[in-house]
Design an enzyme around this catalytic site. Structure first.
Site, mmCIF file in Angstrom:
data_model
loop_
_atom_site.group_PDB
_atom_site.id
_atom_site.type_symbol
_atom_site.label_atom_id
_atom_site.label_comp_id
_atom_site.label_asym_id
_atom_site.label_seq_id
_atom_site.Cartn_x
_atom_site.Cartn_y
_atom_site.Cartn_z
ATOM 1 N N HIS A 226 25.784 2.995 46.510
ATOM 2 C CA HIS A 226 25.777 2.760 47.959
ATOM 3 C C HIS A 226 24.383 2.528 48.541
ATOM 4 O O HIS A 226 24.256 2.216 49.712
ATOM 5 C CB HIS A 226 26.448 3.922 48.703
ATOM 6 C CG HIS A 226 25.604 5.168 48.763
ATOM 7 N ND1 HIS A 226 25.304 5.901 47.672
ATOM 8 C CD2 HIS A 226 24.993 5.778 49.812
ATOM 9 C CE1 HIS A 226 24.549 6.943 48.018
ATOM 10 N NE2 HIS A 226 24.343 6.883 49.317
HETATM 11 N N1 UDP Z 1 31.231 11.927 47.500
HETATM 12 C C1 UDP Z 1 32.553 12.077 47.847
HETATM 13 N N2 UDP Z 1 33.397 10.998 47.734
HETATM 14 C C2 UDP Z 1 32.977 9.796 47.238
HETATM 15 C C3 UDP Z 1 31.603 9.659 46.882
HETATM 16 C C4 UDP Z 1 30.760 10.736 47.039
HETATM 17 O O1 UDP Z 1 32.974 13.157 48.259
HETATM 18 O O2 UDP Z 1 33.783 8.871 47.154
HETATM 19 C C5 UDP Z 1 30.356 13.076 47.662
HETATM 20 C C6 UDP Z 1 29.627 13.457 46.395
HETATM 21 O O3 UDP Z 1 30.436 14.266 45.582
HETATM 22 C C7 UDP Z 1 28.382 14.162 46.921
HETATM 23 C C8 UDP Z 1 28.136 13.474 48.239
HETATM 24 O O4 UDP Z 1 29.326 12.771 48.573
HETATM 25 O O5 UDP Z 1 28.652 15.529 47.167
HETATM 26 C C9 UDP Z 1 27.002 12.504 48.066
HETATM 27 O O6 UDP Z 1 26.936 11.702 49.151
HETATM 28 P P1 UDP Z 1 26.289 10.258 49.122
HETATM 29 O O7 UDP Z 1 26.358 9.713 47.736
HETATM 30 O O8 UDP Z 1 26.934 9.515 50.235
HETATM 31 O O9 UDP Z 1 24.797 10.540 49.583
HETATM 32 P P2 UDP Z 1 23.474 10.977 48.856
HETATM 33 O O10 UDP Z 1 23.750 12.202 48.063
HETATM 34 O O11 UDP Z 1 23.011 9.824 48.021
HETATM 35 O O12 UDP Z 1 22.545 11.252 49.976
#
Ligand code: UDP
Length: 374
Positions: free
Chosen positions: A211
């Protein structure tokens, strides 16, 4: 919720993006059980973007006490509105402290609002640095840490970083990772759970999440990642399980890209389904900050589609490897990614590793807040 005998002021927590709903779950619950009064502000950082999941309900966190609706016309306009809205909530509830999580624009807005109001600021996940100044998150981390009074770190590396930056020792509090608390608490449920559209075959499964604008907004990189995933499926006879993020979906549509043959897209998952998918994954390919760690928490090796990571421990213990996205532009680079996925070694167990606080991070934060805010 009752306030503890020695505190009449609530703690104001700021959340606004998917990972923050998840990160806040274990501390919010611990504070609740300890009788703290809390005020949860949802900044509305992301408009309803089709992710459609109510993470707070799923994780047993009460509905937000305030929900902001910031302008979405630009990052600056949104930040200004979130800052103004949080400032109003601080004025209204006069909190004992403001708690912010991670590295999003909501984190920075909460930090600035607390600073302007002269309210103590607690930053959960302080001291992380990827070293990549092209990521807005890196700036948010650095600025938030500069403004924080209580810097809660996930481990020794982050604490050392803060010392290097001159943060006073008494403000650095090493507690572990609240995300591990949440993942461990969900473990038994996830073992029983089959995520939506999970493949019925017994073969290997590549769980993929992408993403980051740095990847998905570059057609060559996005198509390279999709090609490599398709190639992995052909070589291994496995299935690619790819819960596609709304931003990635839009980018694919814009560029006319489709999923590799046989790949499954259940759409964005709820937290428990995501953990269950990671628990069942053979290998994970991700550019997410949270998912790279959770892959290890759930026992799956991960390839991180980024040049750098703020979670250096994962590389050091051999749970994850970095793969530079620019390599996806060439056929040989895509082959190298497939090889990395096929050959990803089994991960060492998180239990007993001494990293990330072994599921007790929220309790440690709670103790520190009770000492400093009562
Ligand atoms: N996550 C979720 N569903 C999805 C993809 C990610 O619940 O389809 C959760 C994942 O398990 C983690 C969090 O979202 O706990 C991560 O968020 P994201 O990847 O949006 O952001 P980042 O961590 O890169 O800031």
């Amino acid at each position: 919720m009752n306030a503890p005998a020695n505190s009449t002021q609530p703690l104001l927590t700021v959340v606004g993006a998917r990972p923050q709903f998840i990160k806040s779950a274990s501390l919010t619950r611990a504070l609740d059980e300890a009788g703290w009064s809390q005020w949860l502000v949802h900044t509305g950082q992301h408009p309803d973007d089709g992710m459609g999941k109510d993470f707070l309900t799923e994780l047993g966190v009460a509905d937000p006490d305030a929900r902001l609706h910031p302008a979405q016309s630009s990052r600056s306009a949104r930040l200004a509105d979130m800052l103004g809205g949080i400032a109003q909530e601080i004025e209204r509830v006069q909190p004992a402290a403001v708690i912010v999580y991670g590295d999003t624009d909501s984190t920075l807005a909460g930090a600035l609002a607390a600073h302007h109001a002269g309210v103590p600021l607690a930053h959960i996940e302080a001291g992380l640095r990827s070293g990549d100044r092209s990521m807005p998150e890196e700036h948010n981390r650095i600025m938030t840490d500069q403004l924080s009074d209580m810097l809660f770190t996930t481990g020794a590396g982050a604490s050392a970083q803060l010392r290097l930056e001159g943060v006073p020792e008494e403000n650095i509090i090493e507690v572990g990772d609240v995300m591990l608390d949440v993942a461990l608490a969900a473990h038994s449920i996830c073992r029983e759970r089959i995520p939506p559209e999970w493949p019925s075959s017994e073969g290997p499964v590549l769980v993929m999440t992408l993403h980051r604008p740095g990847n998905v907004d570059h057609p060559e990189l996005l198509s390279g990642a999709l090609d490599a995933a398709g190639q992995w499926a052909k070589e291994t006879g496995g299935v690619v399980y790819f819960p596609v993020h709304p931003r990635t979906q839009k980018a694919m549509l814009r560029c006319g890209l489709t999923l590799p043959e046989g790949a499954l897209n259940p759409g964005p998952l709820g937290y428990l389904d995501m953990q269950a998918a990671l628990l069942r994954a053979t290998v994970v390919l991700t550019d997410s900050g949270g998912v790279q760690k959770e892959a290890w928490f759930q026992g799956a090796p991960a390839v991180i589609l980024r040049d750098t990571t703020e979670w250096k421990e994962l590389i050091e213990v051999g749970a994850s490897r970095l793969f530079e996205p620019v390599k996806l532009k060439s056929g040989s680079g895509r082959d190298a990614l497939v090889k990395g996925l096929v050959e990803a070694p089994a991960v060492p167990p998180i239990a007993g590793s001494g990293l990330f606080g072994e599921g007790k991070a929220a309790q440690r934060v709670l103790q520190a807040l009770e000492q400093r805010c009562c």
